[in-house]
Write a protein that holds these residues in place. Structure first.
Motif, PDB file in Angstrom:
ATOM      1  N   VAL A  62       0.682  -1.226   0.064  1.00 34.50           N
ATOM      2  CA  VAL A  62      -0.009  -0.025   0.070  1.00 34.50           C
ATOM      3  C   VAL A  62       0.973   1.229   0.121  1.00 34.50           C
ATOM      4  O   VAL A  62       0.555   2.179  -0.701  1.00 34.50           O
ATOM      5  N   ALA A  63       2.120   1.060   0.700  1.00 37.34           N
ATOM      6  CA  ALA A  63       2.783   2.281   0.823  1.00 37.34           C
ATOM      7  C   ALA A  63       3.939   2.732  -0.257  1.00 37.34           C
ATOM      8  O   ALA A  63       3.890   3.678  -0.779  1.00 37.34           O
ATOM      9  N   GLN A  64       4.187   1.558  -0.916  1.00 37.14           N
ATOM     10  CA  GLN A  64       5.481   1.712  -1.808  1.00 37.14           C
ATOM     11  C   GLN A  64       5.060   1.376  -3.183  1.00 37.14           C
ATOM     12  O   GLN A  64       5.878   1.328  -4.193  1.00 37.14           O
ATOM     13  N   TRP A  65       4.022   0.269  -3.403  1.00 43.48           N
ATOM     14  CA  TRP A  65       3.623  -0.185  -4.568  1.00 43.48           C
ATOM     15  C   TRP A  65       2.126   0.145  -4.983  1.00 43.48           C
ATOM     16  O   TRP A  65       1.395  -0.862  -5.365  1.00 43.48           O
ATOM     17  N   SER A  66       1.785   1.156  -4.526  1.00 43.74           N
ATOM     18  CA  SER A  66       0.398   1.659  -4.571  1.00 43.74           C
ATOM     19  C   SER A  66      -0.124   1.344  -6.208  1.00 43.74           C
ATOM     20  O   SER A  66       0.526   1.638  -7.044  1.00 43.74           O
ATOM     21  N   PHE A  67      -1.086   1.000  -6.190  1.00 44.07           N
ATOM     22  CA  PHE A  67      -2.054   0.781  -7.553  1.00 44.07           C
ATOM     23  C   PHE A  67      -3.331   1.311  -7.107  1.00 44.07           C
ATOM     24  O   PHE A  67      -3.809   1.739  -6.033  1.00 44.07           O
ATOM     25  N   ARG A  68      -3.949   1.541  -8.377  1.00 50.15           N
ATOM     26  CA  ARG A  68      -5.390   1.777  -8.346  1.00 50.15           C
ATOM     27  C   ARG A  68      -6.256   1.115  -7.331  1.00 50.15           C
ATOM     28  O   ARG A  68      -6.219  -0.431  -7.595  1.00 50.15           O
ATOM     29  N   GLY A  69      -6.832   1.392  -6.260  1.00 47.61           N
ATOM     30  CA  GLY A  69      -7.734   0.810  -5.374  1.00 47.61           C
ATOM     31  C   GLY A  69      -6.902   0.095  -4.266  1.00 47.61           C
ATOM     32  O   GLY A  69      -7.352  -0.447  -3.144  1.00 47.61           O
ATOM     33  N   ALA A  70      -5.513   0.651  -4.037  1.00 48.50           N
ATOM     34  CA  ALA A  70      -4.792   0.148  -2.942  1.00 48.50           C
ATOM     35  C   ALA A  70      -5.456   0.821  -1.685  1.00 48.50           C
ATOM     36  O   ALA A  70      -5.330   0.440  -0.632  1.00 48.50           O
ATOM     37  N   ASN A  71      -5.856   2.122  -1.983  1.00 47.44           N
ATOM     38  CA  ASN A  71      -6.014   2.898  -0.574  1.00 47.44           C
ATOM     39  C   ASN A  71      -7.518   2.452  -0.313  1.00 47.44           C
ATOM     40  O   ASN A  71      -7.934   2.563   0.960  1.00 47.44           O
ATOM     41  N   LEU A  72      -8.285   1.864  -1.358  1.00 47.74           N
ATOM     42  CA  LEU A  72      -9.589   1.461  -0.892  1.00 47.74           C
ATOM     43  C   LEU A  72      -9.381   0.391   0.013  1.00 47.74           C
ATOM     44  O   LEU A  72      -9.887   0.058   1.184  1.00 47.74           O
ATOM     45  N   PHE A  73      -8.563  -0.535  -0.516  1.00 52.37           N
ATOM     46  CA  PHE A  73      -8.124  -2.031   0.327  1.00 52.37           C
ATOM     47  C   PHE A  73      -7.607  -1.649   1.685  1.00 52.37           C
ATOM     48  O   PHE A  73      -8.213  -2.024   2.636  1.00 52.37           O
ATOM     49  N   PHE A  74      -6.937  -0.566   1.709  1.00 50.81           N
ATOM     50  CA  PHE A  74      -6.460  -0.058   3.059  1.00 50.81           C
ATOM     51  C   PHE A  74      -7.605   0.415   4.076  1.00 50.81           C
ATOM     52  O   PHE A  74      -7.689   0.101   5.201  1.00 50.81           O
ATOM     53  N   SER A  75      -8.472   1.193   3.429  1.00 52.11           N
ATOM     54  CA  SER A  75      -9.741   1.521   4.325  1.00 52.11           C
ATOM     55  C   SER A  75     -10.422   0.745   4.570  1.00 52.11           C
ATOM     56  O   SER A  75     -10.768   0.295   5.838  1.00 52.11           O
ATOM     57  N   LEU A  76     -10.478  -0.320   3.674  1.00 53.91           N
ATOM     58  CA  LEU A  76     -11.629  -1.567   4.293  1.00 53.91           C
ATOM     59  C   LEU A  76     -10.754  -2.278   5.303  1.00 53.91           C
ATOM     60  O   LEU A  76     -11.614  -2.835   6.170  1.00 53.91           O
ATOM     61  N   MET A  77      -9.700  -2.438   5.035  1.00 53.49           N
ATOM     62  CA  MET A  77      -8.777  -3.221   6.212  1.00 53.49           C
ATOM     63  C   MET A  77      -8.804  -2.517   7.462  1.00 53.49           C
ATOM     64  O   MET A  77      -8.902  -3.206   8.455  1.00 53.49           O
ATOM     65  N   LEU A  78      -8.895  -1.105   7.432  1.00 48.33           N
ATOM     66  CA  LEU A  78      -8.850  -0.654   8.628  1.00 48.33           C
ATOM     67  C   LEU A  78      -9.953  -0.613   9.412  1.00 48.33           C
ATOM     68  O   LEU A  78     -10.194  -0.710  10.501  1.00 48.33           O
ATOM     69  N   PHE A  79     -11.367  -0.482   8.544  1.00 47.00           N
ATOM     70  CA  PHE A  79     -12.367  -0.398   9.264  1.00 47.00           C
ATOM     71  C   PHE A  79     -12.811  -1.714   9.760  1.00 47.00           C
ATOM     72  O   PHE A  79     -13.349  -1.936  10.763  1.00 47.00           O
ATOM     73  N   GLY A  80     -12.150  -2.558   9.210  1.00 47.70           N
ATOM     74  CA  GLY A  80     -12.277  -4.253   9.644  1.00 47.70           C
ATOM     75  C   GLY A  80     -11.724  -4.239  10.969  1.00 47.70           C
ATOM     76  O   GLY A  80     -12.161  -5.345  11.827  1.00 47.70           O
ATOM     77  N   CYS A  81     -10.894  -3.210  11.490  1.00 48.26           N
ATOM     78  CA  CYS A  81     -10.322  -3.227  12.885  1.00 48.26           C
ATOM     79  C   CYS A  81     -11.473  -2.832  13.915  1.00 48.26           C
ATOM     80  O   CYS A  81     -11.206  -3.196  15.093  1.00 48.26           O
ATOM     81  N   PHE A  82     -12.511  -2.772  13.403  1.00 46.05           N
ATOM     82  CA  PHE A  82     -13.657  -2.218  14.529  1.00 46.05           C
ATOM     83  C   PHE A  82     -14.654  -3.208  14.387  1.00 46.05           C
ATOM     84  O   PHE A  82     -15.508  -2.908  15.246  1.00 46.05           O
ATOM     85  N   ILE A  83     -14.792  -4.166  13.740  1.00 42.06           N
ATOM     86  CA  ILE A  83     -15.909  -5.122  13.592  1.00 42.06           C
ATOM     87  C   ILE A  83     -15.750  -5.767  15.295  1.00 42.06           C
ATOM     88  O   ILE A  83     -14.610  -6.225  15.808  1.00 42.06           O
ATOM     89  N   PRO A  84     -16.810  -5.661  15.910  1.00 40.44           N
ATOM     90  CA  PRO A  84     -16.932  -6.166  17.360  1.00 40.44           C
ATOM     91  C   PRO A  84     -16.813  -7.725  17.161  1.00 40.44           C
ATOM     92  O   PRO A  84     -17.236  -8.467  16.638  1.00 40.44           O
ATOM     93  N   PHE A  85     -15.829  -8.316  18.184  1.00 36.13           N
ATOM     94  CA  PHE A  85     -15.550  -9.468  18.229  1.00 36.13           C
ATOM     95  C   PHE A  85     -16.717 -10.537  18.595  1.00 36.13           C
ATOM     96  O   PHE A  85     -16.794 -11.390  18.271  1.00 36.13           O
ATOM     97  N   GLN A  86     -17.407  -9.805  19.476  1.00 38.80           N
ATOM     98  CA  GLN A  86     -18.722 -10.498  19.881  1.00 38.80           C
ATOM     99  C   GLN A  86     -19.594 -11.184  18.676  1.00 38.80           C
ATOM    100  O   GLN A  86     -20.215 -12.060  18.571  1.00 38.80           O
TER     101      GLN A  86
END
Ligand code: ATP
Ligand code: ATP
Ligand code: MG
Ligand code: MG
Lengths: 392, 365, 301, 299, 365
Positions: free
Chosen positions: D117-141
């Protein structure tokens, strides 16, 4: 070879020793026992694990389950039928009817009871009471009067831990005393709307408000055993708590009747909390055999005795000799028999025996909110009705 | 008046490696000191020590008469251009330049005026809103310059500030620095590899080698009277020819015999009164060996040499021959008739030669 | 002559090479799609059903959301999320950064101090909560201690005060996680080019300005990391509440996470839990997405 | 390197004293915070060194009247966690088997993702990153139940690989986040130079970027190890007898509602269970090094 | 044979800014192409595009006859020295240098041999175990060079590889690069700001400005026949004098009249057959204005000028005067008699002048 993976939440030293008895018996009969203990939150964690296990198609063979949860799981179609064992061992005859009722699902036996905890106990420091010339109260008015007297003497009348389930434990004791067994059943077993909003219920909350005044200001969040320590140390006079509190007294070397007193909370009736094992539907003959054997042993005379001696509760079977049990257990056992006959042997709502989780929880929410604020009793009753309606 | 910068017995080590050894330099208010020396000789380290960016292992640094040895860089009142630029990556060019002023509480109007002036000098007006990451190498270097030029410190430290600029711009910048120096009487320490820069800017040159100062002097002194072989060899491009020779003094002067590839030695006679040992190294700059017809110096002596290589370079042509076992370069006129392998008559300007002792390397005349 | 197969092989290799970055992301991408977004979709679905003990899949409409918003306990929990979240994130961020900066001053005992600041993360809250409970309990802990020193009027009874108990959760949460934030910032500080700091020093910038104007802006991406971690902790704080107050007094310190857990597992009300989870994620979404957007966009420009 | 003060010496006396005072203030502040952080540990330690008798009768946060290590012994090898009464010791190994691979895999994957994401970025890499980040918030319950289902389908229910899998999946968001945000500030010239040198994607990652990532690897390992080692919810839900991690054991010791509470053992067990994590902090802490990118580019 | 590098209609933009415009360059195997141009004109960007490190907006890049436009850098078989060095900070110098070989699977023995050779050439033998952070600027630059020199690629790309080296070392390195070029017949694209470097190394020079190629030619062509005013002004240091003048053709040749500060215009007569417009700009290099007695060119014409400034610079002395309203520099002999404010007779070499149209800037002769 019978095998069993047993999911339970008896993990403290005394409990573990008690279960170990069962394991030994199981092993003696050629069974192999896999232990899967999960403590926490009064079994919540175990239930969480259970759900995951069931959903992953990897249910344990036997699970410590109690109250209406047994029926709920049955409705999900995941419980095994142990009617064969029950009938072979004549459970119908040796178990009190209301307790037996919890073990049946649509007429078939689906769980085996282990013990009976009485929940509506009031514990007292003998020395403090005698020093202040107070008898064990038998009515809530008497309790209030005694408490005021103690308060004047600079003693905390009621040792209490401000956790929701402890609030609920007091609440159901008060409710049983004020509503009476029938009212309690209507309110907390049948969720009868009229009873829930009756003046008597308002009176229950009024009494709760009074009790709140008897509690020291630092009660919030306190563990129940610290409250017990307060009674032991003479800092406080009374505690309303199930009979596991006895274990703390005993562990500290206190003697029932001398150092501490046990009595049922004011009013008629007996609130029980019965631990039991439910068998889950599993594949494999060995496991099925394990279930049968386990069920048989759990309700067996020997296990019921040894286990309950350790645990402070009394056997679910009524035909176990209680010679080795202490005076409080004797009292409990007698009360159980009496109330079983009188129809006042009632399930504890606070400990998940009377209601399904959602409803019990809804009630507890109101109880604890009321106890920890200056909410009026009428508001509380209103919230109770709303909360239950919302939980359905 | 106290010298603006005085360095006494400065030592600096990195771990066990001694980088600077017993440095003593002192410059007066308004001096323009140029530090030269081979790559890795410790020039940047010395600047860092003056700025207080590196703890020193011994000695003292005085700036403006105050002992600054233990004063932190921000209190030394210096401005510095780093060899590696070290621009603030998150700030725009404009902010990079004005940040120091802003922190000092210079008022907005002055800031803008200075920024505008410097930006125009540096020809970076149209870049003011860019971040350093979006600049070319030379543009970055100019921003680094700008950051120093807007300041008005006691002392400027420049570490090869023009290395990445094109020749034209470099000349302009050189002029700008010179005028800054003269206009404000600012004091400067300047590191450069560009000899022309060193020569045209310096009031004083320090030649270093391996962390040791070899010579301190005016540009002319350094160029014409190098203190030792190293300085002689190092300063001037193409370098001074250093030719082993035999010296024989007699009444007419000193006969200098230089071996040739073929034929007998070449003999030059220096008429000055010298007392040279027998083995000497004679140093003569390429421009002091010229086409015989063009050389106009008074001390000229002519000799014939076989040219090996001819290298035209725009205005001049360099001819390389072998003398005393060394390649010797002569700077001939662009229209010289010299051609490889052909004997050419050359004029040696003996008024400008240096003699060195082969063993110690020190200057003899 | 090159065989057709070899050409295909070459093309294959070329394709592989060109797409390596994408291929590297692919497993994570698929995992996230299934195990995060798939499960979110599943949760959304379940939140529309009347699931109790176990999930059911007959859609019943928005009944669970109606129930949720009729619940006074949820109201408290939801409100607490903001009080707790904002205080916790802001304080932990500031404190973490401050400690990182202090620790970056060539402290001789850095290793020891850093470990001390970090260790709270190592201890499970199941037990540590008990210790905190004692410390914060007016009768046992700080208040009693300070009174014991002779300051009879000292009161510190937030733990048992329904209006203030949430702040004790904030306190314990900060205690637990600020050390990690510090570590995160420390790593960031250590990656800032030393030359730039030198340049600033020569520019005469006072140390604090060096930090505020140069180092901290250069660490902007690290702030994003810290922010996400802290938000995650804020939203998911569960152990902490259970261990310290159990949601009490009453349910004054309930958070959405504890609410959700109670619904899902204690009360066998999975539909309700799912609806609360959806609301929670919606909140997170509305806060994180704008930040993320500005952060990522500035990197592209 | 920024220093609040330079080396001490004699010159302008007031300035020097000012610096020394500043230095002292700095140390005092650091120590005060250390005390704040240590307070609960102090309570836990003292409690763990008391006898149960003393806890029942005494002041909970006072120093022990009589020091005993019995609770530690009990916690380590005798406390009951079910019918087994062998302390937390037997569960340690499970936790290690879960934590080590899970930390390693999630860190490595996160590093690679961040690197892309940081060094070989391509179209959609940032979207991937955002999706990934948002995934941090899924409640484990909420993931518990569907995850249980999936694990069951994959035949990994109740196994250690299953637990590793779960931890890797839900750790990825964070590890990716940490690495990406660290790698964005590494000059892209390095990638360029390595490309010209003929190095491919993995080579550049392995030879250039990993060695540059020490501090962030430390942070990631600290985070992941702590999260995984201390995880209870997944550990209890996706394990079965024999694969339970140490937190479940700790929980079993501590959290029985109706049993007798032995605070001293609880505290000792908690500290013991936290020791591996502490060890990681101490070891990993060494790599909080400065100046890794020094000398790489000028600009 | 196909050209080793062929760039057709290359365009490159960063966002909306067009950096390179319609670049067409082609070099043969063994060519040494030097890119020059003012700072920020797009030289580094062009190298990046050739290397494939930046996506291009239009056009094609062929290397070794193959269309490489979409080929990844590692498959282009190039070696590059970056202007910003881009050393691998965690690797030692030795590893930095051998990394490329290791990646390409060169065997250990060869690696070590090449490393040893290159380290010796670059004089960095004793630094092989250091990390880049512990090197001086020039040492870093040499490591960056080393990384390219150990390779044996189709094409070398050098981006100001010697800017931070001292003059002596630079000369040595220049020689080394030249010999590399000749020995291996390697093809090179080389960016430099150093005109001597450009002149001595290049077989072909490309002069750029603002992303547009101004002229492509041999060094001599560029120096002697600049295609336009920009090239004339840019190449050569000090720069070519560009003096506005009036041209009048008659049978004897073309009379060039140049205004002087005082007195009538200076008149020079170019005897070549030229057809010039009336207004021209005459370009004459400083070295083509000499002391009247020293100038040896055949087309010399003498004239008197008042000297304003005299600037001695080692081997030469520069004299500045005002002609046609411009400062005009003459390179005089070091021993010139010229002094400020004094009239001096100077010789203008008309065989070497260029004429430009003032409006288009294009060359007229
Ligand atoms: N990432 C970028 N974004 C926008 N503009 C850029 C970027 N990189 C470079 N530029 C601009 O492109 C132009 C060409 O840059 P380039 O680095 O090629 O110049 P250069 O000819 O190498 O100059 P120098 O001699 O100073 O190194 C410059 O004006 C620069 O400001
Ligand atoms: N941090 C360091 N640790 C060890 N040695 C160092 C360090 N920094 C520089 N050196 C060494 O110190 C010597 C002097 O370095 P310095 O940067 O002062 O050289 P310099 O004269 O500026 O050279 P250049 O002209 O190449 O920039 C060099 O040999 C270098 O290798
Ligand atoms: Mg240097
Ligand atoms: Mg460039």
């Amino acid at each position: 070879e019978p095998t069993a993976e047993v999911l339970h939440y008896w993990t403290s030293g005394g409990e573990a020793k008690s279960v170990a008895v069962l394991q030994k018996e199981f092993a003696d009969k050629g069974g192999s026992w896999t232990d899967m203990p999960v403590a926490g939150g009064g079994g919540d964690a175990a239930m969480t694990a259970l759900r995951a296990r069931v959903l992953s198609g990897n249910a344990p063979t036997a699970v410590q389950l109690k109250g209406p949860a047994i029926q709920e799981w049955y409705e999900e179609g995941v419980l095994a039928d142990i009617t064969d064992v029950a009938e072979a061992n004549n459970w119908e005859a040796v178990l009190p009817a209301s307790i037996a009722g919890h073990m049946k699902c649509e007429g078939t036996w689906c769980a085996a009871p282990v013990n009976v905890h009485r929940v509506d106990w009031i514990w007292a420091n003998a020395e403090v009471l005698s020093a202040n010339g107070i008898e064990m109260p038998t009515t809530w008015d008497a309790f209030n009067a005694a408490a005021e007297k103690l308060q004047e003497a600079g003693i905390i009348p009621l040792a209490h831990g401000g956790q929701a389930w402890q609030d609920a434990t007091i609440f159901e004791a008060v409710a049983l005393g004020i509503l009476g067994p029938e009212g309690y059943r209507k309110a907390f077993v049948e969720l009868d709307k009229e009873t829930l909003t009756s003046d008597a219920m308002i009176a229950v909350f009024d009494q709760m408000r009074i009790m709140r005044g008897f509690v020291d200001s630092n009660f919030s969040g306190r563990d129940w055993n610290l409250a017990t320590s307060m009674v032991m140390n003479g800092e406080a006079a009374f505690q309303i708590m199930g009979d596991w509190a006895k274990g703390e007294f005993m562990a500290a070397g206190k003697v029932p009747g001398e150092d501490f007193l046990c009595a049922s909370t004011p009013g008629e009736g007996f609130l029980y909390n019965v631990d039991s094992f439910a068998m889950f539907d599993v594949d494999g003959e060995d496991k099925k055999a394990g279930q049968q054997l386990l069920a048989e042993l759990v309700v067996g005379q020997n296990f019921q005795k040894v286990f309950n001696l350790n645990k402070g509760s009394i056997p679910a079977r009524t035909d176990v000799t209680l010679d080795e049990f202490d005076s409080c257990a004797h009292l409990s056992s007698e009360d159980m028999k009496a109330s079983s006959e009188g129809g006042s042997l009632l399930p504890s709502y606070a400990h998940g025996m009377a209601l399904r989780g959602a409803q019990a929880g809804a009630i507890t929410d109101v109880v604890t909110a009321h106890f920890n604020s200056d909410m009026s009793s009428t508001d509380a009753v209103q919230m109770l009705a709303d909360g239950i309606a919302n939980s359905m | 008046m106290a010298p603006i910068l005085e360095i006494n017995n400065l030592y600096k080590s990195y771990g066990s490696i001694e980088i600077l050894k017993d440095i003593n330099v002192s410059i007066e208010q308004g001096d323009f000191l140029v530090l030269v020396g081979p790559s890795g000789c410790g020039k940047s380290t010395l600047l860092n020590c003056i700025a207080g960016l590196e703890p020193i292992s011994g000695g003292e640094v005085h700036i403006g008469g105050r002992d600054m040895t233990n004063v932190s860089p921000k209190d030394r009142d210096i401005a510095m251009v780093f060899q590696s630029y070290a621009l603030y990556p998150t700030m725009t060019v404009a902010k990079n330049i004005t940040f120091g002023m802003k922190v000092r509480g210079v008022d907005q109007a002055t800031q803008e005026k200075k920024l505008a002036y410097v930006a125009q000098q540096l020809q970076i007006e149209q870049l003011l809103n860019r971040k350093p990451g979006h600049l070319s190498g030379g543009q970055r270097q100019r921003v680094a310059m700008g950051r120093a030029l807007v300041r008005d410190p006691k002392l400027f430290l420049f570490d090869e500030p023009l290395s990445n600029l094109d020749a034209k711009l470099r000349v302009e910048m050189r002029t700008e620095i010179k005028s800054l120096h003269q206009r404000l009487g600012a004091s400067m320490v300047y590191v450069t590899h560009d000899q022309i820069e060193a020569m045209t800017l310096a009031t004083k040159i320090v030649v270093m080698k391996g962390g040791i100062i070899q010579q301190i002097g005016t540009p002319a002194e350094i160029y014409n009277h190098p203190a030792n072989l190293f300085v002689a060899d190092f300063m001037g491009s193409p370098a001074m020819n250093l030719i082993p020779a035999k010296a024989r003094s007699d009444s007419a002067g000193t006969r200098i015999e230089i071996a040739r590839k073929s034929g007998g030695p070449m003999v030059l006679t220096d008429r000055k009164n010298l007392s040279l040992p027998e083995d000497v190294i004679i140093g003569v700059r390429p421009e002091n060996i010229a086409d015989a017809n063009a050389q106009s110096g008074s001390d000229s002596q002519e000799a014939d040499c076989v040219i090996d290589i001819v290298e035209p370079a725009g205005a001049d042509t360099y001819a390389v021959m072998e003398l005393g076992g060394k390649h010797v370069t002569a700077r001939l006129h662009a229209e010289t008739t010299a051609s490889p392998g052909v004997m050419q008559r050359l004029a040696f300007d003996l008024g400008k030669v240096s003699y060195f002792a082969p063993d110690t390397g020190l200057r003899l005349n | 002559m090159v065989g057709a197969g070899q050409i295909r092989d070459n093309q294959m290799i070329k394709w592989l090479e060109e797409n390596t970055p994408k291929l590297v992301l692919a497993p994570s991408f698929i995992a996230v799609l299934i195990f995060v977004y798939g499960f979110i979709a599943w949760t959304a679905w379940v939140s529309l059903t009347r699931s109790r003990l176990l999930p059911k899949y007959e859609i019943e409409g928005f009944i669970q959301y109606e129930r949720l918003f009729a619940s006074p306990r949820w109201e408290t929990a939801f409100g607490n999320l903001f009080v707790f979240g904002i205080l916790f994130i802001v304080i932990a961020m500031v404190l973490g950064l401050a400690l990182a900066i202090l620790l970056d001053q060539n402290i001789r005992t850095e290793g020891a101090i850093r470990t001390i600041y970090l260790y709270p993360m190592a201890l499970s809250m199941i037990v540590t909560g008990t210790a905190w409970k004692w410390i914060l309990n007016p009768g046992l802990g700080l208040e009693a201690m300070v009174r014991g020193w002779g300051f009879e009027d000292f009161t510190f009874d937030w733990l048992v005060d329904p209006d203030r108990a949430i702040y004790t959760i904030v306190l314990a949460a900060i205690w637990q996680s600020s050390g990690f934030v510090m570590a995160l910032f420390l790593a960031g500080l250590r990656s800032v080019d030393g030359e730039i700091i030198k340049a600033a020093q020569v520019d005469g910038i006072p140390t604090w300005r060096v930090y505020t104007a140069i180092i901290i802006p250069a660490m902007a991406p690290i702030f994003l990391s810290a922010f996400i971690v802290l938000s995650h902790l804020a939203v998911k704080s569960f152990d902490l509440v259970i261990a310290l107050t159990g949601g009490g007094p009453g349910y004054a310190t309930d958070l959405p996470a504890t609410y959700m857990y109670a619904m899902a597992f204690s009360r066998g009300d999975i539909g309700q839990a799912a609806s609360s989870a959806m609301i929670m994620m919606l909140v997170v979404f509305s806060i994180v997405v704008p930040y993320l957007y500005s952060e990522l966009r500035s990197k592209d420009g | 390197m920024v220093e609040l003060s330079m080396t001490q010496a004699q010159a302008p006396a007031d300035r020097q004293t000012g610096k020394i005072v500043l230095r002292w203030v700095l140390y005092i502040v650091l120590v005060l915070f250390a005390l704040f952080y240590l307070l609960p540990l102090f309570v836990m330690l003292t409690t763990s060194l008391k006898s149960l008798e003393e806890i029942r009768t005494g002041d909970l946060i006072a120093l022990p009247r009589e020091v005993t290590f019995a609770a530690w012994r009990t916690a380590w090898s005798e406390a009951c966690t079910g019918i087994q009464c062998e302390g937390v010791r037997p569960f340690f190994w499970n936790s290690v088997l879960i934590a080590l691979p899970a930390v390693a895999i999630s860190t490595l994957l996160g590093a690679m993702n961040g690197y892309v994401v940081a060094q070989w970025s391509f179209r959609g890499a940032n979207l991937f990153f955002s999706l990934m980040l948002f995934g941090c918030f899924i409640p484990f319950q909420v993931v518990l139940l569907p995850m249980a289902r999936v694990l069951g389908l994959m035949g990994m229910a109740g196994t250690i690989p299953g637990l590793i899998f779960v931890h890797v999946i839900y750790g990825l968001g964070f590890t990716t986040l940490f690495f990406r945000n660290y790698y964005v500030s590494i000059p892209s010239e390095l990638t360029k130079a390595a490309k010209v040198d003929g190095a491919g994607f993995f080579r550049i990652f392995w030879s250039i970027f990993l060695p540059l990532s020490l501090p962030i690897i430390v942070v990631t390992v600290i985070w992941q190890f702590t999260q995984i080692w201390n995880d209870f919810l997944f550990g209890v839900s996706f394990s079965q007898a024999g694969t339970q991690p140490v937190t479940v054991a700790l929980n079993n010791i501590v959290n029985s509602t109706t049993g007798i509470k032995a605070y001293n053992v609880d505290m000792a067990a908690a500290i013991i269970a936290g020791l591996p994590t502490l060890l990681v902090y101490v070891i990993a802490g060494k790599y909080f090094v400065r100046g890794l990118t020094a000398g790489s580019v000028k600009g």
